[in-house]
Design a protein around this motif. Structure first.
Motif, PDB file in Angstrom:
ATOM      1  N   UNK A 291      -4.951  -1.756 -36.666  1.00  0.00           N
ATOM      2  CA  UNK A 291      -3.859  -0.576 -37.377  1.00  0.00           C
ATOM      3  C   UNK A 291      -4.447   0.980 -36.886  1.00  0.00           C
ATOM      4  N   UNK A 292      -3.502   1.776 -37.268  1.00  0.00           N
ATOM      5  CA  UNK A 292      -4.078   2.982 -37.002  1.00  0.00           C
ATOM      6  C   UNK A 292      -5.908   3.273 -37.419  1.00  0.00           C
ATOM      7  N   UNK A 293      -6.399   2.405 -38.668  1.00  0.00           N
ATOM      8  CA  UNK A 293      -7.384   2.983 -39.722  1.00  0.00           C
ATOM      9  C   UNK A 293      -8.567   2.397 -38.348  1.00  0.00           C
ATOM     10  N   UNK A 294      -7.995   1.162 -38.529  1.00  0.00           N
ATOM     11  CA  UNK A 294      -9.530   0.520 -37.245  1.00  0.00           C
ATOM     12  C   UNK A 294      -8.792   1.155 -35.624  1.00  0.00           C
ATOM     13  N   UNK A 295      -8.090   1.063 -35.395  1.00  0.00           N
ATOM     14  CA  UNK A 295      -8.338   1.979 -34.093  1.00  0.00           C
ATOM     15  C   UNK A 295      -8.740   2.778 -33.944  1.00  0.00           C
ATOM     16  N   UNK A 296      -8.968   3.747 -34.979  1.00  0.00           N
ATOM     17  CA  UNK A 296      -9.425   5.083 -34.937  1.00  0.00           C
ATOM     18  C   UNK A 296     -11.007   4.889 -34.695  1.00  0.00           C
ATOM     19  N   UNK A 297     -10.687   4.037 -35.431  1.00  0.00           N
ATOM     20  CA  UNK A 297     -13.182   3.915 -35.734  1.00  0.00           C
ATOM     21  C   UNK A 297     -13.291   3.347 -34.716  1.00  0.00           C
ATOM     22  N   UNK A 298     -12.449   2.205 -34.006  1.00  0.00           N
ATOM     23  CA  UNK A 298     -13.041   2.134 -32.888  1.00  0.00           C
ATOM     24  C   UNK A 298     -12.840   3.227 -31.650  1.00  0.00           C
ATOM     25  N   UNK A 299     -12.492   3.348 -32.121  1.00  0.00           N
ATOM     26  CA  UNK A 299     -12.496   5.273 -30.317  1.00  0.00           C
ATOM     27  C   UNK A 299     -13.974   5.942 -31.375  1.00  0.00           C
ATOM     28  N   UNK A 300     -14.058   5.733 -32.141  1.00  0.00           N
ATOM     29  CA  UNK A 300     -15.324   7.334 -33.021  1.00  0.00           C
ATOM     30  C   UNK A 300     -16.355   6.759 -32.440  1.00  0.00           C
ATOM     31  N   UNK A 301     -16.426   5.050 -32.502  1.00  0.00           N
ATOM     32  CA  UNK A 301     -17.578   4.275 -31.988  1.00  0.00           C
ATOM     33  C   UNK A 301     -17.771   4.381 -30.604  1.00  0.00           C
ATOM     34  N   UNK A 302     -17.110   4.441 -29.654  1.00  0.00           N
ATOM     35  CA  UNK A 302     -17.311   4.406 -28.324  1.00  0.00           C
ATOM     36  C   UNK A 302     -18.146   5.227 -27.447  1.00  0.00           C
ATOM     37  N   UNK A 303     -18.395   4.983 -26.515  1.00  0.00           N
ATOM     38  CA  UNK A 303     -18.977   6.264 -25.744  1.00  0.00           C
ATOM     39  C   UNK A 303     -18.058   6.654 -24.312  1.00  0.00           C
ATOM     40  N   UNK A 304     -17.335   5.247 -24.630  1.00  0.00           N
ATOM     41  CA  UNK A 304     -16.440   5.848 -22.708  1.00  0.00           C
ATOM     42  C   UNK A 304     -14.444   4.937 -23.552  1.00  0.00           C
ATOM     43  N   UNK A 305     -13.629   6.461 -23.170  1.00  0.00           N
ATOM     44  CA  UNK A 305     -12.548   5.052 -23.768  1.00  0.00           C
ATOM     45  C   UNK A 305     -12.140   5.469 -21.781  1.00  0.00           C
ATOM     46  N   UNK A 306     -10.890   3.630 -22.033  1.00  0.00           N
ATOM     47  CA  UNK A 306     -10.639   3.335 -21.066  1.00  0.00           C
ATOM     48  C   UNK A 306      -8.894   3.486 -21.084  1.00  0.00           C
ATOM     49  N   UNK A 307      -8.944   4.304 -19.961  1.00  0.00           N
ATOM     50  CA  UNK A 307      -7.366   3.800 -19.320  1.00  0.00           C
ATOM     51  C   UNK A 307      -7.210   3.153 -18.281  1.00  0.00           C
ATOM     52  N   UNK A 308      -6.525   1.884 -18.282  1.00  0.00           N
ATOM     53  CA  UNK A 308      -5.722   1.455 -17.438  1.00  0.00           C
ATOM     54  C   UNK A 308      -4.505   2.267 -16.842  1.00  0.00           C
ATOM     55  N   UNK A 309      -4.060   2.370 -15.639  1.00  0.00           N
ATOM     56  CA  UNK A 309      -3.023   3.617 -15.249  1.00  0.00           C
ATOM     57  C   UNK A 309      -1.690   2.642 -15.070  1.00  0.00           C
ATOM     58  N   UNK A 310      -0.241   3.212 -15.355  1.00  0.00           N
ATOM     59  CA  UNK A 310       0.754   2.507 -14.849  1.00  0.00           C
ATOM     60  C   UNK A 310       0.517   2.342 -13.517  1.00  0.00           C
ATOM     61  N   UNK A 311       0.591   0.653 -12.703  1.00  0.00           N
ATOM     62  CA  UNK A 311      -0.027   0.627 -11.630  1.00  0.00           C
ATOM     63  C   UNK A 311       1.666   0.208 -10.529  1.00  0.00           C
ATOM     64  N   UNK A 312       2.884   1.136 -10.783  1.00  0.00           N
ATOM     65  CA  UNK A 312       3.865   1.143 -10.074  1.00  0.00           C
ATOM     66  C   UNK A 312       4.729   2.982 -10.225  1.00  0.00           C
ATOM     67  N   UNK A 313       5.317   2.817  -8.749  1.00  0.00           N
ATOM     68  CA  UNK A 313       5.594   3.949  -8.874  1.00  0.00           C
ATOM     69  C   UNK A 313       6.689   4.081  -9.891  1.00  0.00           C
TER      70      UNK A 313
END
Length: 393
Positions: free
Chosen positions: A281-303
């Motif tokens: 849920x959006x609430x849980x998502x925000x909670x995970x982000x708040x308690x993380x040190x670093x956020x991970x982006x896996x970039x789109x891999x096609x042109x």
């Protein structure tokens, strides 16, 4: 004095798993609903807003179970079926939308303002057709919220490529204004340079409904480093295999993934070096982000893709970001543009793993000295709403 009626046409608005739909829903809750805009959408889930006009179609009923369940067999069937439809699964819905507006405009005197929001493209195409029928009654803005044109689609069919290009050109020619993601500027100019003067290039919209300006604690000094990825994974577009391999070698680091796994389900769930927490849920998502040190982006891999929408959201949370990409990065230039404190790191997963591990470990150490605001991200919701209201005549 006649009033101008305002409509946003978005097939995906009612789709709970659509990133495009999520962004327009947030835009509606913040601005559109309070300023006499109506949303025209399909029936993919229950919609409660009083300014939403629902136009159902048979394809919605057939495909709702497929698009809502995360199984590879159903997604394969969906892909085959979608390849038979042009330009996408929203075509039958679009025909009904055109009939709806033609009926309104034939018998009403007032002018209307229409914003067609894609993805999928059919939302924009039907808006352009309505504009072509009523050039003096309709002000039309084409908002390419996820990928800006049909001509970027992989196709071995030369005839279909030509039709896609001409259709895209038809849309832009009939538009009074176009909105395109800023990391597609070069490609847009290459294909449609004659329409640049009527186009505004913007950052990707955020899709999280909270006051992101309130987040100012980028680093949590825990015993373990918590790295978090929230979003959708796909083998061809956003493959996490080599990222997972990197985290096998990062000690004292907990890597958490949330969201749709699609055809990467077995890859993620078979790994013992990360935790998968499902769709949040959006609430849980925000909670995970708040308690993380670093956020991970896996970039789109096609042109043919643009940068993932989450990159702007991540920056708004004022957390350090590691951006994993393959050969060339769509998100790297955006991070560099808004990064105030060297709070982001871009890693090419094709490079030797030892080299990448050294860079990551050094970056993790450097984040302990970060404080204050790390990124200067724009208010993409307000910017988008202002563009919806923009007069171009």
């Amino acid at each position: 004095m006649l009033t101008t009626k305002k409509y946003v046409i978005s097939y995906s608005y009612s789709h709970i798993h659509s990133s495009a739909g999520t962004r327009v829903r947030l835009l509606n809750s913040k601005y559109l609903n309070n300023n006499n805009w109506n949303i025209v959408t399909s029936r993919l889930s229950t919609i409660s807003e009083d300014n939403v006009i629902v136009i159902p179609s048979l394809v919605d009923k057939l495909f709702k179970p497929i698009s809502y369940n995360n199984t590879e067999s159903k997604r394969t069937f969906k892909k085959i079926f979608n390849n038979l439809l042009w330009p996408d699964r929203g075509i039958f819905w679009s025909i009904k939308v055109i009939i709806y507006f033609v009926g309104k405009l034939l018998f009403e005197k007032e002018k209307i303002r229409i914003v067609g929001v894609g993805y999928p493209f059919s939302s924009i195409l039907c808006s352009a057709i309505i504009k072509s029928f009523f050039k003096n009654k309709v002000h039309f803005t084409a908002h390419f919220i996820d990928g800006f044109y049909l001509t970027s689609k992989d196709s071995s069919n030369i005839l279909r490529k030509k039709i896609n290009y001409l259709t895209e050109k038809f849309v832009l020619k009939n538009s009074d204004h176009a909105i395109v993601c800023e990391d597609k500027i070069k490609e847009f100019k290459k294909c449609f340079n004659q329409f640049v003067n009527k186009t505004t290039f913007v950052p990707t919209m955020i899709g999280i409904d909270t006051d992101l300006r309130s987040f100012n604690s980028p680093y949590n000094n825990n015993k373990h480093d918590h790295h978090f990825f929230g979003g959708s994974l796909y083998r061809k577009i956003r493959n996490p295999e080599k990222v997972i391999e990197i985290y096998k070698h990062l000690q004292n680091t907990i890597f958490t993934i949330a969201g749709n796994l699609n055809d990467c389900t077995s890859m993620v769930k078979s790994s013992g070096h990360l935790e998968y927490v499902g769709n949040l849920s959006q609430e849980d998502l925000i909670n995970y982000i708040q308690h993380s040190n670093i956020l991970i982006n896996i970039d789109n891999q096609t042109s043919i893709e643009q940068s993932p929408g989450k990159i702007v959201e991540y920056m708004a949370f004022q957390k350090p970001i590691i951006n994993y990409y393959k050969n060339s990065s769509l998100s790297k230039s955006i991070l560099e543009k808004y990064d105030l404190c060297k709070a982001s790191l871009s890693i090419d997963i094709e490079k030797p793993i030892d080299t990448n591990l050294e860079k990551i470990n050094n970056f993790i150490k450097s984040t302990q000295n970060l404080n204050g605001r790390l990124y200067s991200t724009p208010d993409t919701l307000e910017l988008t709403y202002n563009l919806y209201n923009r007069d171009t005549n």
